[in-house]
Design a protein around this motif. Structure first.
Motif, PDB file in Angstrom:
ATOM      1  N   HIS A  96      94.659  82.365 -19.559  1.00 16.37           N
ATOM      2  CA  HIS A  96      94.876  80.973 -19.961  1.00 16.37           C
ATOM      3  C   HIS A  96      94.869  80.832 -21.475  1.00 16.37           C
ATOM      4  O   HIS A  96      95.595  80.007 -22.047  1.00 16.37           O
ATOM      5  CB  HIS A  96      93.786  80.104 -19.325  1.00 16.37           C
TER       6      HIS A  96
ATOM      7  N   GLN B 205      98.863  78.292 -16.479  1.00 13.27           N
ATOM      8  CA  GLN B 205      98.281  77.219 -17.301  1.00 13.27           C
ATOM      9  C   GLN B 205      98.725  77.361 -18.752  1.00 13.27           C
ATOM     10  O   GLN B 205      99.036  76.364 -19.418  1.00 13.27           O
ATOM     11  CB  GLN B 205      96.756  77.274 -17.208  1.00 13.27           C
TER      12      GLN B 205
ATOM     13  N   GLU C 268     100.834  74.425 -20.587  1.00 16.88           N
ATOM     14  CA  GLU C 268     100.284  73.777 -21.786  1.00 16.88           C
ATOM     15  C   GLU C 268     101.165  74.047 -23.005  1.00 16.88           C
ATOM     16  O   GLU C 268     101.356  73.161 -23.848  1.00 16.88           O
ATOM     17  CB  GLU C 268      98.857  74.253 -22.022  1.00 16.88           C
TER      18      GLU C 268
ATOM     19  N   HIS D  19     103.277  72.439 -12.770  1.00 15.55           N
ATOM     20  CA  HIS D  19     101.852  72.110 -12.847  1.00 15.55           C
ATOM     21  C   HIS D  19     101.286  71.817 -11.457  1.00 15.55           C
ATOM     22  O   HIS D  19     100.190  72.271 -11.099  1.00 15.55           O
ATOM     23  CB  HIS D  19     101.658  70.901 -13.762  1.00 15.55           C
TER      24      HIS D  19
ATOM     25  N   ASN E  51      98.382  74.081  -9.391  1.00 16.82           N
ATOM     26  CA  ASN E  51      97.099  73.545  -8.929  1.00 16.82           C
ATOM     27  C   ASN E  51      96.883  73.817  -7.448  1.00 16.82           C
ATOM     28  O   ASN E  51      95.756  74.080  -7.011  1.00 16.82           O
ATOM     29  CB  ASN E  51      97.022  72.053  -9.221  1.00 16.82           C
TER      30      ASN E  51
END
Length: 411
Positions: free
Chosen positions: A105, A283, A287, A317, A321
């Protein structure tokens, strides 16, 4: 036509402020979420010392991140699964997956050291007390490195039961001959977990019988040739050639002939941990893409104002999740010693697919700049592609689910 403004890559995804520096001193909270957040804080503090330029340089030079792995070891992060009585932290697979996922990440590459996490389960769950006493404290202290896991062979591929490397008992030792392929980090390890056949395939009732696991001490092993394989990513990959390699009988893990089931334990852990790494990469991509889409101005407004840009990021996204929830579920099942093969395969499949979608979305968002090394997108793009194929390809994961969950005929 409006002016185009392009953001500085060094200002995207700045590292967070460190809160905790060492897992050795971490309080284990009653609430698992608090423990995992403390772990993330510790990993953030450590990774802040290894900025994107560090990983970029290693990738360009095809070098192993020795400094980073040493720092993880000193902080106790790589000893997460080792019980406290052996000098480890005594955490579970859920926490270990948090460590590896957070490394990715933050832009690092946990593949450089993840094997110690999942290989550890073979030794922890099936090793003798003498083996645990002998090796675990040394591994926890960083005096021994266990980063190599030799299963795959040129003629077997994903069919582990078809391996041909043999181990023949001779007095107080086994004589091993054979080949292994796509074995990572051998040159960076002191110990190696090796799967062999101790009974020829033609002589066993079930093809999963007759395989045994050994722990090789690479510092003293003779007759082992290691040939590096250059690949599209910096992964320290090798082919191994074993010619009359002598392994002390005391280095047999568990019972002779039962090694396949031991390896499955390690593979379930591997799939959960690699799924966590893929989620961490996803992630990072999301981002990175979102930050870039807010700052990159074309035709007088941020490109993120266009639904053609924002919807793919939102979709990636959402998928990521969902994969994270399945991965956490598989880790919890593993830690409670419940059956988790189906969940581990589903987690690996979903995480790899979601991370790859996020990678493509990020590359699309960056456009031509995504191919420039300074933004790290192309490096991470190459790294995350591996998860589609290995460990365990998506087709193998789907085959397991089809046959063992849905009860469909063997394909």
């Amino acid at each position: 036509m409006g002016a185009s403004r392009h953001p500085d890559p060094e200002h995207l995804l700045e590292p967070c402020e460190p809160l905790i520096t060492e897992v050795h001193h971490m309080r284990i909270f009653k609430n698992p979420d608090d423990t995992r957040e403390a772990i993330r804080s510790s990993v953030r503090a450590l990774c802040a010392r290894f900025p994107p330029k560090y990983w970029r340089t290693l990738d360009a030079q095809r070098e192993y991140p020795h400094e980073f792995v040493n720092a993880l070891t000193e902080a106790g992060l790589l000893a997460a699964l080792i019980p406290p009585e052996y000098g480890g932290t005594g955490l579970g697979l859920l926490e270990a997956s948090t460590i590896l996922g957070e490394i990715n990440h933050l832009g690092g590459n946990a593949s450089a050291c993840h094997a110690q996490m999942y290989v550890m389960n073979v030794l922890l769950r099936h090793g003798s007390q003498e083996q645990k006493n002998r090796f675990l404290p040394e591994i926890a202290a960083g005096r021994l490195r266990l980063q190599a896991f030799a299963v795959t062979e040129p003629n077997s591929g994903s069919d582990t039961t078809a391996i041909e490397t043999s181990a023949v008992k001779s007095g107080d030792r086994y004589i091993v001959n054979g080949q292994k392929i796509f074995i990572s980090r051998v040159l960076q390890s002191d110990l190696l977990i090796l799967l062999t056949r101790t009974t020829p395939r033609a002589e066993v009732r079930k093809k999963t019988d007759g395989m045994s696991v050994f722990l090789l001490d690479l510092r003293t092993t003779k007759g082992l040739e290691v040939r590096p394989i250059r690949t599209m990513l910096n992964h320290a990959t090798n082919a191994l050639f074993l010619e009359n390699v002598e392994v002390p009988a005391e280095n047999l893990i568990g019972e002779e002939g039962k090694g396949f089931s031991y390896i499955l334990d390690g593979m379930n852990a591997e799939r959960v941990l690699v799924a966590a790494e893929a989620i961490g990469d996803g992630q990072w991509f999301i981002e990175k893409a979102a930050a870039y889409a807010k700052e990159r101005v074309v035709f007088g407004r941020p490109i993120g104002a266009n639904q053609g840009v924002q919807f793919p990021i939102a979709k990636a996204h959402t998928a990521l999740n969902a994969a994270a929830l399945m991965t956490e579920n598989a880790a919890v099942l593993f830690d409670s010693h419940q059956a988790c093969a189906a969940e581990a395969n589903m987690a690996k499949y979903l995480a790899a697919e979601a991370a790859w979608e996020a990678a493509n979305v990020c590359m699309d968002t960056f456009g031509g700049y995504g191919f420039a090394e300074e933004y790290d997108v192309e490096r991470k793009f190459r790294e995350v592609r591996l998860f589609i194929n290995a460990p365990v390809s998506r087709n193998m994961a789907l085959a397991y689910i089809s046959q063992h969950v849905l009860g469909l005929p063997r394909s």
